[in-house]
Design an enzyme around this catalytic site. Structure first.
Site, mmCIF file in Angstrom:
data_model
loop_
_atom_site.group_PDB
_atom_site.id
_atom_site.type_symbol
_atom_site.label_atom_id
_atom_site.label_comp_id
_atom_site.label_asym_id
_atom_site.label_seq_id
_atom_site.Cartn_x
_atom_site.Cartn_y
_atom_site.Cartn_z
ATOM 1 N N ASN A 54 0.809 -1.231 0.000
ATOM 2 C CA ASN A 54 0.000 0.000 0.000
ATOM 3 C C ASN A 54 0.839 1.277 0.000
ATOM 4 O OD1 ASN A 54 0.676 -0.693 2.652
ATOM 5 N ND2 ASN A 54 -1.031 0.445 3.497
ATOM 6 N N LYS A 114 12.427 -7.962 1.363
ATOM 7 C CA LYS A 114 11.412 -8.720 0.598
ATOM 8 C C LYS A 114 10.201 -7.785 0.447
ATOM 9 C CE LYS A 114 8.011 -11.011 0.263
ATOM 10 N NZ LYS A 114 6.961 -10.707 -0.767
ATOM 11 N N GLY A 144 2.263 -5.338 7.624
ATOM 12 C CA GLY A 144 1.324 -6.132 6.834
ATOM 13 C C GLY A 144 0.164 -6.584 7.694
ATOM 14 N N SER A 145 -0.366 -7.754 7.374
ATOM 15 C CA SER A 145 -1.586 -8.224 8.035
ATOM 16 C C SER A 145 -1.286 -8.884 9.386
ATOM 17 C CB SER A 145 -2.293 -9.223 7.119
ATOM 18 O OG SER A 145 -1.466 -10.345 6.922
ATOM 19 N N VAL A 188 -0.188 -12.838 9.173
ATOM 20 C CA VAL A 188 1.214 -13.022 8.762
ATOM 21 C C VAL A 188 2.140 -12.519 9.869
ATOM 22 C CG1 VAL A 188 2.975 -12.337 7.079
ATOM 23 C CG2 VAL A 188 0.695 -12.979 6.294
ATOM 24 N N GLU A 195 4.275 -3.748 12.403
ATOM 25 C CA GLU A 195 3.112 -2.881 12.286
ATOM 26 C C GLU A 195 2.065 -3.675 11.528
ATOM 27 O OE1 GLU A 195 2.784 -0.178 13.823
ATOM 28 O OE2 GLU A 195 4.879 -0.072 14.416
ATOM 29 N N CYS A 232 -3.239 1.783 6.756
ATOM 30 C CA CYS A 232 -3.386 1.290 8.130
ATOM 31 C C CYS A 232 -3.893 2.398 9.041
ATOM 32 C CB CYS A 232 -2.085 0.692 8.639
ATOM 33 S SG CYS A 232 -0.701 1.799 8.486
ATOM 34 N N GLN A 270 -8.284 -8.397 -3.500
ATOM 35 C CA GLN A 270 -8.667 -7.379 -2.523
ATOM 36 C C GLN A 270 -10.084 -6.878 -2.815
ATOM 37 O OE1 GLN A 270 -6.348 -6.539 -0.010
ATOM 38 N NE2 GLN A 270 -7.914 -5.330 1.018
ATOM 39 N N GLU A 284 -10.044 -5.531 10.143
ATOM 40 C CA GLU A 284 -9.477 -4.558 9.208
ATOM 41 C C GLU A 284 -9.928 -4.933 7.800
ATOM 42 O OE1 GLU A 284 -5.149 -4.460 8.272
ATOM 43 O OE2 GLU A 284 -5.360 -2.315 8.642
ATOM 44 N N GLU A 323 8.648 2.534 15.272
ATOM 45 C CA GLU A 323 9.344 2.935 14.052
ATOM 46 C C GLU A 323 9.449 4.461 14.016
ATOM 47 O OE1 GLU A 323 9.029 0.358 10.657
ATOM 48 O OE2 GLU A 323 6.904 0.149 11.081
HETATM 49 P P1 NDP Z 1 0.354 -9.715 3.961
HETATM 50 O O1 NDP Z 1 0.525 -9.570 5.424
HETATM 51 O O2 NDP Z 1 0.045 -11.043 3.413
HETATM 52 O O3 NDP Z 1 1.674 -9.193 3.188
HETATM 53 C C1 NDP Z 1 2.602 -8.256 3.709
HETATM 54 C C2 NDP Z 1 4.013 -8.685 3.311
HETATM 55 O O4 NDP Z 1 4.317 -9.939 3.936
HETATM 56 C C3 NDP Z 1 4.192 -8.919 1.805
HETATM 57 O O5 NDP Z 1 5.501 -8.588 1.430
HETATM 58 C C4 NDP Z 1 3.964 -10.417 1.693
HETATM 59 O O6 NDP Z 1 4.507 -10.977 0.523
HETATM 60 C C5 NDP Z 1 4.681 -10.901 2.936
HETATM 61 N N1 NDP Z 1 4.288 -12.216 3.398
HETATM 62 C C6 NDP Z 1 3.133 -12.882 3.133
HETATM 63 N N2 NDP Z 1 3.133 -14.082 3.737
HETATM 64 C C7 NDP Z 1 4.312 -14.186 4.399
HETATM 65 C C8 NDP Z 1 4.898 -15.183 5.212
HETATM 66 N N3 NDP Z 1 4.270 -16.325 5.480
HETATM 67 N N4 NDP Z 1 6.130 -14.963 5.745
HETATM 68 C C9 NDP Z 1 6.762 -13.805 5.495
HETATM 69 N N5 NDP Z 1 6.268 -12.824 4.708
HETATM 70 C C10 NDP Z 1 5.044 -13.001 4.186
HETATM 71 O O7 NDP Z 1 -0.729 -8.694 3.493
HETATM 72 P P2 NDP Z 1 -1.432 -8.678 2.050
HETATM 73 O O8 NDP Z 1 -0.577 -7.899 1.177
HETATM 74 O O9 NDP Z 1 -1.813 -10.031 1.559
HETATM 75 O O10 NDP Z 1 -2.763 -7.923 2.426
HETATM 76 C C11 NDP Z 1 -3.793 -8.653 3.076
HETATM 77 C C12 NDP Z 1 -4.434 -7.818 4.138
HETATM 78 O O11 NDP Z 1 -3.436 -7.391 5.076
HETATM 79 C C13 NDP Z 1 -5.048 -6.524 3.654
HETATM 80 O O12 NDP Z 1 -6.327 -6.732 3.178
HETATM 81 C C14 NDP Z 1 -5.009 -5.691 4.889
HETATM 82 O O13 NDP Z 1 -6.123 -5.998 5.680
HETATM 83 C C15 NDP Z 1 -3.759 -6.130 5.579
HETATM 84 N N6 NDP Z 1 -2.623 -5.218 5.352
HETATM 85 C C16 NDP Z 1 -2.360 -4.312 6.312
HETATM 86 C C17 NDP Z 1 -1.351 -3.397 6.148
HETATM 87 C C18 NDP Z 1 -1.099 -2.374 7.177
HETATM 88 O O14 NDP Z 1 -0.238 -1.514 6.966
HETATM 89 N N7 NDP Z 1 -1.778 -2.422 8.307
HETATM 90 C C19 NDP Z 1 -0.538 -3.362 4.935
HETATM 91 C C20 NDP Z 1 -0.880 -4.379 3.960
HETATM 92 C C21 NDP Z 1 -1.876 -5.272 4.203
HETATM 93 P P3 NDP Z 1 3.569 -11.163 -0.782
HETATM 94 O O15 NDP Z 1 3.241 -9.799 -1.235
HETATM 95 O O16 NDP Z 1 4.445 -11.872 -1.727
HETATM 96 O O17 NDP Z 1 2.379 -11.941 -0.341
#
Ligand code: NDP
Length: 489
Positions: A156, A179, A232-233, A236, A254, A288, A335, A387, A466
């Site tokens: 994002n 990554k 991220g989520s 994860v 975060e 977020c 999404q 979320e 951060e």
């Molecule tokens: P993810 O948590 O899946 O992805 C975030 C990062 O983690 C990406 O680089 C992803 O790689 C990587 N990742 C995924 N699985 C693993 C793993 N098992 N081990 C290590 N790294 C991993 O979020 P998504 O992008 O799939 O988004 C899904 C949901 O997450 C959204 O709908 C939202 O609700 C939430 N989100 C929240 C954010 C925030 O800032 N609060 C930011 C982004 C997402 P890859 O892209 O290759 O899957």
């Protein structure tokens, strides 16, 4: 093992100072126009990841030994180039992530500011002196790099989020293995190209694009990593935390949010509507810091809702690179389906959808969705608990400030929170009693500065903060030295 194919064109994998071909490739598609193939990007193999970790391990002491002036100069050069090329790189961000060009450009400029800020922080790596309780002994406490830092970032903010992690990591003498999200490899390549131009030891900075469940997972499970910074989520994040603890690796995360904005009966109504609209729908709600729960005093509820719905309907949804677009597409098909499922879930639980929540057709085929406003929602509904990361906001009616605050605090998350009020006493009480990492008074929940800490409480964050000078806590470790100088001969 050294990878065989060295590329002349960037592919998404940059290890030990060289661009490499991956084991496979993915298509990078423009979410505003799915017929627009931005490029094909390499996917790192497990061996390549191990190679990156080994290169980082070898290079890190050289980078630390290069000294603070060198690190300052390198970070300053990266930051200045990002700011100078904000429009050009912002266009890449908008094309692959879907945010309107003004936001893409603003993001890249902000990424530059993270680098120039941390360039100066490199010079401010001060320590402490202490008197020993034992006579004749001197004590000092110094900060040293933590070592090899793994960075896992989302799509994002594909340049700004990695920038606020990479800049402090490099400023304080660490090596980085990054990554990025697989949905935004072009932004990752653009940032890496700028870093790769610098006169830094090969291996200090490495980019390993690839699927999270393979490359990301292997990276965070590796014993070759000293610290992991993740955005991220929540699911994860929880997996990464478990992997980190198994290796005793330092971790900073975060994750999700469900940010409340309280709109009180004494608020400036026009301002409240403007801030709520901006915070709920800016970046297509994929922030977020998005305001997803609008907790509105019953006395002004109907007037606020009427204006909010009018503002949401007036937003221009369209191609991210088209003039006048205010809301771009959702980032991906997955999404978008998830968002539409949440709209159905809200209706099924009895919430009333006053506008939006539908897939839109535009002149190009993309993942467009109309901004949605739900009213008559309860805080225990799924749309108010989970979320959504969508252009969907939910209004909850409250009878008093105390009730509104109680609803706001009833969430597993605690990232940002806002209040719209003209009352100093309510604002002060809110600042003190809202359980969140960032509180905003008469401001949107989204929109933060680059020189102060950012993070949340509860399930929103884990580990040290951060950004700002607080970032040193995560990216350095302290060493306490005891020195008995002895008597001169
Ligand atoms: P993810 O948590 O899946 O992805 C975030 C990062 O983690 C990406 O680089 C992803 O790689 C990587 N990742 C995924 N699985 C693993 C793993 N098992 N081990 C290590 N790294 C991993 O979020 P998504 O992008 O799939 O988004 C899904 C949901 O997450 C959204 O709908 C939202 O609700 C939430 N989100 C929240 C954010 C925030 O800032 N609060 C930011 C982004 C997402 P890859 O892209 O290759 O899957």
């Amino acid at each position: 093992m050294r990878s065989e194919v060295v590329m002349t064109n960037p592919t998404g994998i940059y290890i030990d100072g060289r661009w490499l071909a991956g084991g496979s490739e993915i298509d990078n598609i423009n979410p505003s126009d799915i017929s627009d193939l931005i490029g094909r990007y390499g996917q790192a193999t497990g061996d390549q990841l191990d190679e990156a970790l080994a290169a980082a391990r070898k290079a890190q002491p050289l980078w630390w030994a290069a000294g603070v002036q060198k690190r300052h100069d390198v970070l300053m050069a990266i930051g200045n180039e990002l700011m100078a090329r904000a429009e050009e790189i912002g266009r890449i961000v908008s094309r692959e992530e879907g945010k309107p060009l003004a936001e893409g450009k603003g993001e890249v400029y902000r990424a530059g500011q993270f680098f120039t800020y941390f360039a100066a922080e490199a010079l401010r790596l001060h320590g402490d002196l202490a008197e020993s309780v034992r006579p004749g002994i001197e004590i000092d406490v110094r900060r040293e790099p933590v070592g090899v830092v793994a960075i896992v970032s989302p799509w994002n903010f594909p340049v700004a989020t990695p920038a606020w992690k990479i800049a402090p990591a490099l400023a304080f003498g660490n090596a980085v293995v990054w990554k990025p999200a697989n949905l935004t490899p072009a932004s990752a390549v653009a940032l890496t190209e700028i870093i790769a131009k610098q006169d830094i030891p090969a291996g200090v900075f490495n980019l390993v694009t690839g699927p999270g469940r393979a490359v990301g997972q292997r990276l965070v499970e590796s014993a070759g990593v000293d610290a992991i910074s993740f955005t991220g989520s929540v699911p994860v994040g929880r997996g990464i935390a478990a992997a980190a603890v198994a290796n005793m690796t330092k971790v900073q995360m975060e994750m999700g949010s469900k940010n409340p904005m309280l709109v009180m009966d004494d608020a400036d109504l026009e301002l409240a509507v403007a801030h709520a609209t901006n915070a709920a729908f800016g970046g297509t709600g994929q922030k977020c810091t998005a305001a997803s729960r609008l907790i509105v005093h019953e006395k002004i509820h109907d007037a606020f809702v009427e204006k909010l719905v009018a503002a949401a309907k007036a937003l221009k949804v369209g191609h991210a690179l088209e003039d006048g677009t205010q809301i771009g597409p959702v980032v991906s098909d997955t999404q978008l389906s998830q968002n539409l499922d949440y709209v159905q879930a809200g209706k099924a639980e009895g919430a009333e959808l006053l506008c939006g929540g539908e897939r839109l057709n535009r002149s190009t085929e993309g993942y467009f969705m109309s901004p949605a406003v739900f009213v008559g929602t309860r805080n225990d509904m799924r749309i108010n608990r989970e979320e959504m990361f969508a252009p969907i906001t939910c209004v909850i009616k409250a009878g008093s400030y105390a009730e509104a605050l109680s609803i706001a605090n009833d969430s597993e998350f605690g990232l940002t929170a806002g209040i719209m009020t003209r009352s100093l006493s309510r604002a002060s009480h809110f600042r003190a009693n809202m359980r969140a990492g960032c509180v905003m008074v008469n401001l949107p929940t989204a929109g933060t500065d680059y020189h102060v800490p950012f993070g949340g409480r509860g399930a929103s964050s884990f580990g040290p903060r951060e950004q700002g000078r607080y970032a040193a806590e995560f990216y350095t470790t302290v060493k306490t030295a005891y020195v008995a100088a002895g008597a001169p001969e």
